[in-house]
Design an enzyme around this catalytic site. Structure first.
Site, PDB file in Angstrom:
ATOM      1  N   LYS A 172     -37.972  -4.565  -2.598  1.00  0.00           N
ATOM      2  CA  LYS A 172     -38.519  -2.959  -2.572  1.00  0.00           C
ATOM      3  C   LYS A 172     -39.671  -3.073  -1.990  1.00  0.00           C
ATOM      4  O   LYS A 172     -39.760  -3.523  -1.084  1.00  0.00           O
ATOM      5  CB  LYS A 172     -39.371  -3.089  -4.403  1.00  0.00           C
TER       6      LYS A 172
ATOM      7  N   ASP B 204     -47.824  -1.044  -1.199  1.00  0.00           N
ATOM      8  CA  ASP B 204     -46.184  -2.079  -0.843  1.00  0.00           C
ATOM      9  C   ASP B 204     -47.301  -2.718  -1.731  1.00  0.00           C
ATOM     10  O   ASP B 204     -45.638  -3.450  -2.487  1.00  0.00           O
ATOM     11  CB  ASP B 204     -46.721  -2.521   0.561  1.00  0.00           C
TER      12      ASP B 204
END
Length: 308
Positions: free
Chosen positions: A90, A168
């Site tokens: 991810k 993030d």
């Protein structure tokens, strides 16, 4: 069945902390090589590029791409075009369009593409989903605040355009919310704080809503020292829900139940093996879409310079 031969690409902190231990414990995979410009994995063949690795190891069946998102698209195209199954760390890419293109390419080549969201596999997430499905949600709040100097020391890529900055870690929260909410949220307003010397945000405040009129607030910050905050709270007809510690703990009106130990990355690799064996893909873009919408609607607020 024989184990799936696997490689990791981009040998950095997340690979050493999470991927390698999870792979080692999963009999469905046999890690046979790695590719990275700098890092190496002991005991297997190492290469400096994915192209060199694919040329040298024709028996390779799958790759886990763990480099920064700005570089992931081309590596994924290379692997998928060679007929390899692909696990995407991810976020799955730097843009939505990239990942949509990869999804189409995987379907064309008849291989698996897995956009992984590790926080969805935190121990209490499924219990939170069941709780919210059985009640009326009044409001929701996301508080995701941590110390970037502790978690990402010296990592310049996260501050570059496409590195996502505070999203993030923040996308982990959004991956949970998009999984547990009965109806999808969409962004209604956002304020993004950019250090004057950086191209990615260090903080964000985002307002969300859904078709039922539920309103949600997300507060994301990379400047928090001391105890870290990874909480999702909801006020509901059935009581106050607190999903804390990044999805590891769930309390309803202060009553907490044990939902077992953390096993996010082992669960990801179990899911990847199941997808490969079943000749399927799993490419959910909902978390990345909310981040993209936040950039589209967000007001830019310049803050003081940030230095590691």
């Amino acid at each position: 069945m024989d184990p799936i031969t696997l490689a990791v690409v981009g040998v950095g902190k997340i690979v050493r902390d999470q991927h390698l231990p999870a792979i080692a414990k999963n009999p469905d995979f046999n890690l046979i090589c790695a590719a990275s410009r700098h890092g190496k994995v002991e005991g297997i063949d190492n290469f400096t590029s994915i192209e060199a690795m694919l040329d040298a190891v024709p028996t390779l069946e799958a790759v886990s791409l763990c480099m920064p998102p700005q570089a992931r698209y081309q590596a994924a195209v290379t692997a998928l075009s060679a007929g390899k199954h692909v696990f995407l760390e991810k976020p799955p890419g730097a843009t939505l369009s990239e990942v949509v293109d990869l999804k189409a390419l995987a379907a064309e080549k008849g291989v698996t593409l897995f956009a992984s969201w590790h926080s969805r596999y935190a121990p209490a997430v499924e219990a939170a989903k069941r709780f919210l499905a059985g009640t009326r949600i009044r409001t929701l709040k996301i508080e995701w605040k941590e110390d970037v100097r502790h978690w990402h020391p010296g990592q310049a890529w996260i501050w570059e355009a496409g590195g996502l900055g505070v999203f993030d870690p923040g996308i982990n929260a959004l991956s949970i919310v998009t999984h547990i909410m009965p109806k999808p949220l969409f962004v209604t307003k956002a304020v993004l704080e950019f250090p004057e010397n950086r191209d990615a945000p260090i903080g964000a405040e985002i307002n969300f809503a859904n078709a039922d009129g539920v309103e949600a607030l997300g507060e994301f910050d990379w400047r928090q020292t001391g105890p870290q905050s990874w909480n999702i709270t909801a006020e509901t007809d059935a009581g106050h829900m607190l999903l804390s510690h990044g999805g590891s703990r769930l309390a309803i009106d202060g009553r907490e139940e044990d939902h077992g130990p953390e096993a996010e990355y082992p669960s990801l690799y179990a899911r990847f093996a199941s997808l490969v064996r079943g000749k399927q893909s799993d490419v959910d873009l909902a978390p990345l879409r909310l981040v993209a919408d936040s950039f589209m609607l967000g007001k830019r607020k310049v803050t003081e310079a940030f230095h590691d």
